[in-house]
Design a protein around this motif. Structure first.
Motif, PDB file in Angstrom:
ATOM      1  N   THR A 104       0.823  -1.214   0.000  1.00 55.74           N
ATOM      2  CA  THR A 104       0.000   0.000   0.000  1.00 55.74           C
ATOM      3  C   THR A 104       0.859   1.267   0.000  1.00 55.74           C
ATOM      4  O   THR A 104       0.379   2.349  -0.357  1.00 55.74           O
ATOM      5  N   LYS A 105       2.118   1.138   0.382  1.00 51.87           N
ATOM      6  CA  LYS A 105       3.030   2.279   0.362  1.00 51.87           C
ATOM      7  C   LYS A 105       3.758   2.417  -0.973  1.00 51.87           C
ATOM      8  O   LYS A 105       4.668   3.245  -1.103  1.00 51.87           O
ATOM      9  N   GLY A 106       3.384   1.577  -1.943  1.00 49.67           N
ATOM     10  CA  GLY A 106       3.937   1.725  -3.283  1.00 49.67           C
ATOM     11  C   GLY A 106       5.045   0.767  -3.651  1.00 49.67           C
ATOM     12  O   GLY A 106       5.697   0.939  -4.693  1.00 49.67           O
ATOM     13  N   LEU A 107       5.300  -0.243  -2.826  1.00 50.99           N
ATOM     14  CA  LEU A 107       6.338  -1.218  -3.162  1.00 50.99           C
ATOM     15  C   LEU A 107       5.924  -2.024  -4.395  1.00 50.99           C
ATOM     16  O   LEU A 107       4.841  -2.617  -4.417  1.00 50.99           O
ATOM     17  N   PRO A 108       6.741  -2.048  -5.444  1.00 54.34           N
ATOM     18  CA  PRO A 108       6.389  -2.838  -6.641  1.00 54.34           C
ATOM     19  C   PRO A 108       6.273  -4.318  -6.288  1.00 54.34           C
ATOM     20  O   PRO A 108       7.134  -4.872  -5.601  1.00 54.34           O
ATOM     21  N   ARG A 109       5.223  -4.945  -6.762  1.00 51.66           N
ATOM     22  CA  ARG A 109       4.999  -6.343  -6.414  1.00 51.66           C
ATOM     23  C   ARG A 109       6.071  -7.262  -6.994  1.00 51.66           C
ATOM     24  O   ARG A 109       6.412  -8.281  -6.393  1.00 51.66           O
ATOM     25  N   ARG A 110       6.592  -6.906  -8.161  1.00 49.12           N
ATOM     26  CA  ARG A 110       7.627  -7.750  -8.748  1.00 49.12           C
ATOM     27  C   ARG A 110       8.880  -7.770  -7.889  1.00 49.12           C
ATOM     28  O   ARG A 110       9.640  -8.745  -7.900  1.00 49.12           O
ATOM     29  N   THR A 111       9.087  -6.694  -7.126  1.00 49.33           N
ATOM     30  CA  THR A 111      10.248  -6.641  -6.239  1.00 49.33           C
ATOM     31  C   THR A 111      10.158  -7.719  -5.173  1.00 49.33           C
ATOM     32  O   THR A 111      11.177  -8.309  -4.783  1.00 49.33           O
ATOM     33  N   VAL A 112       8.952  -7.986  -4.696  1.00 52.20           N
ATOM     34  CA  VAL A 112       8.751  -9.033  -3.687  1.00 52.20           C
ATOM     35  C   VAL A 112       9.157 -10.395  -4.254  1.00 52.20           C
ATOM     36  O   VAL A 112       9.888 -11.158  -3.622  1.00 52.20           O
ATOM     37  N   ILE A 113       8.697 -10.684  -5.467  1.00 50.42           N
ATOM     38  CA  ILE A 113       8.995 -11.969  -6.103  1.00 50.42           C
ATOM     39  C   ILE A 113      10.496 -12.117  -6.333  1.00 50.42           C
ATOM     40  O   ILE A 113      11.097 -13.150  -5.996  1.00 50.42           O
ATOM     41  N   LEU A 114      11.105 -11.094  -6.891  1.00 52.90           N
ATOM     42  CA  LEU A 114      12.522 -11.162  -7.218  1.00 52.90           C
ATOM     43  C   LEU A 114      13.390 -11.250  -5.968  1.00 52.90           C
ATOM     44  O   LEU A 114      14.416 -11.949  -5.960  1.00 52.90           O
ATOM     45  N   ALA A 115      13.001 -10.538  -4.901  1.00 56.66           N
ATOM     46  CA  ALA A 115      13.774 -10.581  -3.663  1.00 56.66           C
ATOM     47  C   ALA A 115      13.713 -11.966  -3.021  1.00 56.66           C
ATOM     48  O   ALA A 115      14.723 -12.491  -2.536  1.00 56.66           O
ATOM     49  N   LYS A 116      12.535 -12.567  -3.034  1.00 59.71           N
ATOM     50  CA  LYS A 116      12.395 -13.905  -2.460  1.00 59.71           C
ATOM     51  C   LYS A 116      13.191 -14.935  -3.271  1.00 59.71           C
ATOM     52  O   LYS A 116      13.856 -15.808  -2.704  1.00 59.71           O
ATOM     53  N   PHE A 117      13.127 -14.822  -4.588  1.00 60.78           N
ATOM     54  CA  PHE A 117      13.880 -15.753  -5.423  1.00 60.78           C
ATOM     55  C   PHE A 117      15.384 -15.562  -5.221  1.00 60.78           C
ATOM     56  O   PHE A 117      16.138 -16.538  -5.129  1.00 60.78           O
ATOM     57  N   THR A 118      15.810 -14.315  -5.138  1.00 64.76           N
ATOM     58  CA  THR A 118      17.236 -14.021  -4.961  1.00 64.76           C
ATOM     59  C   THR A 118      17.759 -14.585  -3.643  1.00 64.76           C
ATOM     60  O   THR A 118      18.801 -15.254  -3.602  1.00 64.76           O
TER      61      THR A 118
END
Length: 254
Positions: A104-118
């Protein structure tokens, strides 16, 4: 980039606090120790298990027996441990609602996926490399090391297959938002690959080759060209899984 790095640090802390990191490292250290040891002791173990009047004659164990045991352990137990430990890496975020404030604060959702995979990739790579190093050290201690072929590609097979499983766990978590969904997605994909492997003409491009033909590649019985199709299919499947996860997550209501 700052959000991406912050999420990676968050994942690192959570994996440590939930004991995923120490458990993964401990298990793979154990595999590194027992693979050559089990190969060394196998003839004696079989002799002890032999019934009265039955004589078992086995050739002396070699360094290749150690690596055969290592790849077997990785295929049967190592990858299973990886899947079980990280099956909830996405699902827990949905059940606990920890992503709501960030998104809700504007974090891109793809960043969540990529960070978890990384982060999961870093842990898997570190644990696997440590296990390979320990197995190499003990194998060299017990036996004279023979001439090996295609070392990098041989040991990259299980590692790449592990990345494929990680991407499938993330996709399953995004699609079903449950740990069971992640496990079923990953398990279903492995079953599908097993069924595909029945067809001889499809075996060369089946990612299962990455974890079943390592010894043949190491000894030079399998050429590099026989291994590349499976590796390319695995890379393509990883990209598709992560891309699908990002697309589905972007459209999912939280």
């Amino acid at each position: 980039m700052k959000a991406y790095i912050a999420l990676i640090k968050k994942e690192a802390r959570e994996n440590w606090r939930t004991y995923k990191t120490p458990l993964l490292v401990a298990v793979f250290i154990l595999f590194g120790v027992i693979s050559p040891l089990f190969a060394k002791l196998m003839p004696e173990i079989l002799k002890q298990l032999a019934t009265t009047g039955v004589k078992i004659t086995l050739p002396p164990p070699t360094a290749l027996d150690s690596w055969a045991q290592f790849f077997k352990n990785m295929r049967q137990m190592g990858l299973l441990v990886l899947v079980i430990l990280f099956s909830g890496t996405v699902a827990t975020e949905f059940t606990r609602g920890t992503l709501i404030n960030l998104l809700t604060k504007g974090l891109p959702r793809r960043t969540v996926i990529l960070a978890k995979f990384t982060m999961t990739t870093v842990l898997w790579t570190s644990a696997y490399a440590l296990s390979v190093a320990i197995t190499t050290a003990y194998t060299a201690y017990y036996w004279t090391m023979p001439t090996y072929h295609h070392l990098i590609l041989t040991f990259s097979g299980p590692w790449l297959f592990g990345l494929l499983l990680i991407s499938l766990l993330i996709l399953g978590g995004i699609c079903f938002t449950t740990t069971i969904g992640s496990l079923l997605t990953c398990g279903g994909a492995v079953i599908l690959m097993t069924l595909i492997n029945i067809v001889p003409t499809w075996q060369a491009s089946n990612p299962l080759t990455l974890i079943t033909q390592n010894l043949a590649l190491l000894t030079g019985k399998l050429a590099v060209g026989d291994f590349w199709p499976a590796a390319l299919v695995a890379v393509g499947a990883i990209v598709i899984s992560l891309g699908s996860s990002i697309i589905i997550f972007d459209r999912r209501a939280i």
